[in-house]
Scaffold this motif. Sequence first.
Motif, mmCIF file in Angstrom:
data_model
loop_
_atom_site.group_PDB
_atom_site.id
_atom_site.type_symbol
_atom_site.label_atom_id
_atom_site.label_comp_id
_atom_site.label_asym_id
_atom_site.label_seq_id
_atom_site.Cartn_x
_atom_site.Cartn_y
_atom_site.Cartn_z
ATOM 1 N N UNK A 85 16.431 -100.170 -93.968
ATOM 2 C CA UNK A 85 16.955 -101.532 -94.114
ATOM 3 C C UNK A 85 17.224 -101.831 -95.591
ATOM 4 N N UNK A 86 16.315 -101.405 -96.442
ATOM 5 C CA UNK A 86 16.506 -101.633 -97.880
ATOM 6 C C UNK A 86 17.799 -100.957 -98.351
ATOM 7 N N UNK A 87 18.021 -99.726 -97.903
ATOM 8 C CA UNK A 87 19.205 -98.975 -98.324
ATOM 9 C C UNK A 87 20.497 -99.524 -97.725
ATOM 10 N N UNK A 88 20.452 -99.927 -96.456
ATOM 11 C CA UNK A 88 21.674 -100.326 -95.753
ATOM 12 C C UNK A 88 22.010 -101.811 -95.875
ATOM 13 N N UNK A 89 21.022 -102.642 -96.158
ATOM 14 C CA UNK A 89 21.268 -104.085 -96.209
ATOM 15 C C UNK A 89 20.972 -104.659 -97.598
ATOM 16 N N UNK A 90 19.754 -104.475 -98.078
ATOM 17 C CA UNK A 90 19.343 -105.109 -99.331
ATOM 18 C C UNK A 90 20.113 -104.533 -100.525
ATOM 19 N N UNK A 91 20.188 -103.223 -100.634
ATOM 20 C CA UNK A 91 20.859 -102.610 -101.790
ATOM 21 C C UNK A 91 22.324 -103.041 -101.908
ATOM 22 N N UNK A 92 23.114 -102.995 -100.824
ATOM 23 C CA UNK A 92 24.497 -103.453 -100.974
ATOM 24 C C UNK A 92 24.600 -104.943 -101.318
ATOM 25 N N UNK A 93 23.696 -105.756 -100.771
ATOM 26 C CA UNK A 93 23.721 -107.178 -101.103
ATOM 27 C C UNK A 93 23.463 -107.399 -102.592
ATOM 28 N N UNK A 94 22.438 -106.753 -103.116
ATOM 29 C CA UNK A 94 22.117 -106.917 -104.538
ATOM 30 C C UNK A 94 23.270 -106.421 -105.407
ATOM 31 N N UNK A 95 23.821 -105.268 -105.072
ATOM 32 C CA UNK A 95 24.953 -104.743 -105.845
ATOM 33 C C UNK A 95 26.103 -105.739 -105.862
ATOM 34 N N UNK A 96 26.465 -106.238 -104.676
ATOM 35 C CA UNK A 96 27.592 -107.172 -104.599
ATOM 36 C C UNK A 96 27.278 -108.484 -105.313
ATOM 37 N N UNK A 97 26.050 -108.988 -105.194
ATOM 38 C CA UNK A 97 25.663 -110.228 -105.865
ATOM 39 C C UNK A 97 25.831 -110.085 -107.373
ATOM 40 N N UNK A 98 25.385 -108.973 -107.916
ATOM 41 C CA UNK A 98 25.416 -108.784 -109.362
ATOM 42 C C UNK A 98 26.772 -108.350 -109.902
ATOM 43 N N UNK A 157 29.539 -110.998 -94.106
ATOM 44 C CA UNK A 157 29.298 -109.707 -94.761
ATOM 45 C C UNK A 157 27.855 -109.278 -94.545
ATOM 46 N N UNK A 158 26.902 -110.192 -94.750
ATOM 47 C CA UNK A 158 25.478 -109.871 -94.560
ATOM 48 C C UNK A 158 25.203 -109.484 -93.115
ATOM 49 N N UNK A 159 25.750 -110.248 -92.174
ATOM 50 C CA UNK A 159 25.551 -109.926 -90.750
ATOM 51 C C UNK A 159 26.176 -108.576 -90.403
ATOM 52 N N UNK A 160 27.313 -108.269 -91.022
ATOM 53 C CA UNK A 160 27.967 -106.981 -90.778
ATOM 54 C C UNK A 160 27.122 -105.803 -91.244
ATOM 55 N N UNK A 161 26.460 -105.953 -92.380
ATOM 56 C CA UNK A 161 25.561 -104.891 -92.850
ATOM 57 C C UNK A 161 24.453 -104.637 -91.834
ATOM 58 N N UNK A 187 25.918 -102.939 -88.652
ATOM 59 C CA UNK A 187 26.198 -101.500 -88.852
ATOM 60 C C UNK A 187 24.916 -100.677 -88.909
ATOM 61 N N UNK A 188 23.860 -101.252 -89.488
ATOM 62 C CA UNK A 188 22.579 -100.547 -89.519
ATOM 63 C C UNK A 188 22.047 -100.344 -88.110
ATOM 64 N N UNK A 189 22.099 -101.388 -87.306
ATOM 65 C CA UNK A 189 21.523 -101.332 -85.957
ATOM 66 C C UNK A 189 22.407 -100.608 -84.968
ATOM 67 N N UNK A 190 23.721 -100.572 -85.232
ATOM 68 C CA UNK A 190 24.657 -99.854 -84.361
ATOM 69 C C UNK A 190 25.681 -99.145 -85.242
ATOM 70 N N UNK A 191 25.341 -97.910 -85.681
ATOM 71 C CA UNK A 191 26.216 -97.196 -86.624
ATOM 72 C C UNK A 191 27.642 -96.940 -86.100
ATOM 73 N N UNK A 192 27.864 -97.116 -84.811
ATOM 74 C CA UNK A 192 29.208 -96.911 -84.254
ATOM 75 C C UNK A 192 30.163 -98.015 -84.647
ATOM 76 N N UNK A 193 29.671 -99.113 -85.195
ATOM 77 C CA UNK A 193 30.514 -100.264 -85.585
ATOM 78 C C UNK A 193 31.367 -99.915 -86.759
#
Length: 187
Positions: free
Chosen positions: A151-164, A174-178, A181-187
């Motif tokens: 979760x940290x890699x797939x959700x938190x890290x991209x959020x922090x990168x984009x925020x900064x 965007x947050x919900x999409x992350x 995609x984590x919970x259903x990689x086929x998305x």
Amino acid sequence: MQRKPMARPGGRSARVQESVHRAVRDLLAQSGRDKLTVPLVAARAGVTPSTVYRRWGDLQELLSDVAVERLRPEAPPEDHGTLAADLAAWAEQFLDEMAAPAGRAYLRDALLGDPDGSNAGRCSAYAAEQVDAITSRATARGEDAPATEAVMDAVVAPLIYRILFRPDGLDAPYARGLVARLLDPRR
């Protein structure tokens, strides 16, 4: 490298830290960052400037320490009944808080005054604790939950990168999409 002494709960060190942190928050609200100095903070906190320098080293390290404390979550994540709902709501709230001007400033301060990386580690631990609470709750309900680090890699890290670095177009979908995609990689 400046080492921060461990504060005893209720001890003088804890009282000094609280009064200095409060002084920083008050002065930032009143005068803004450009006018903030260690002597002003010390005077407002009722301590000597040498106390501030001895404990924090410089203004940037003090701002970093204050930022880390402000980034600490105040409550456990809300329970919305499912892993997907819990993670999506948490990711939206995380984005909302961190992408706000105050959140962005706290993130930058936390990183800028952090020569040894300990403050960044504390911030990361706060987010990981929140995620762990969500995934543990889901597991207790019988749901399959990803590992906290996933979760940290797939959700938190991209959020922090984009925020900064790339805040344009950063919104709740965007947050919900992350999360989706984590919970259903086929998305």
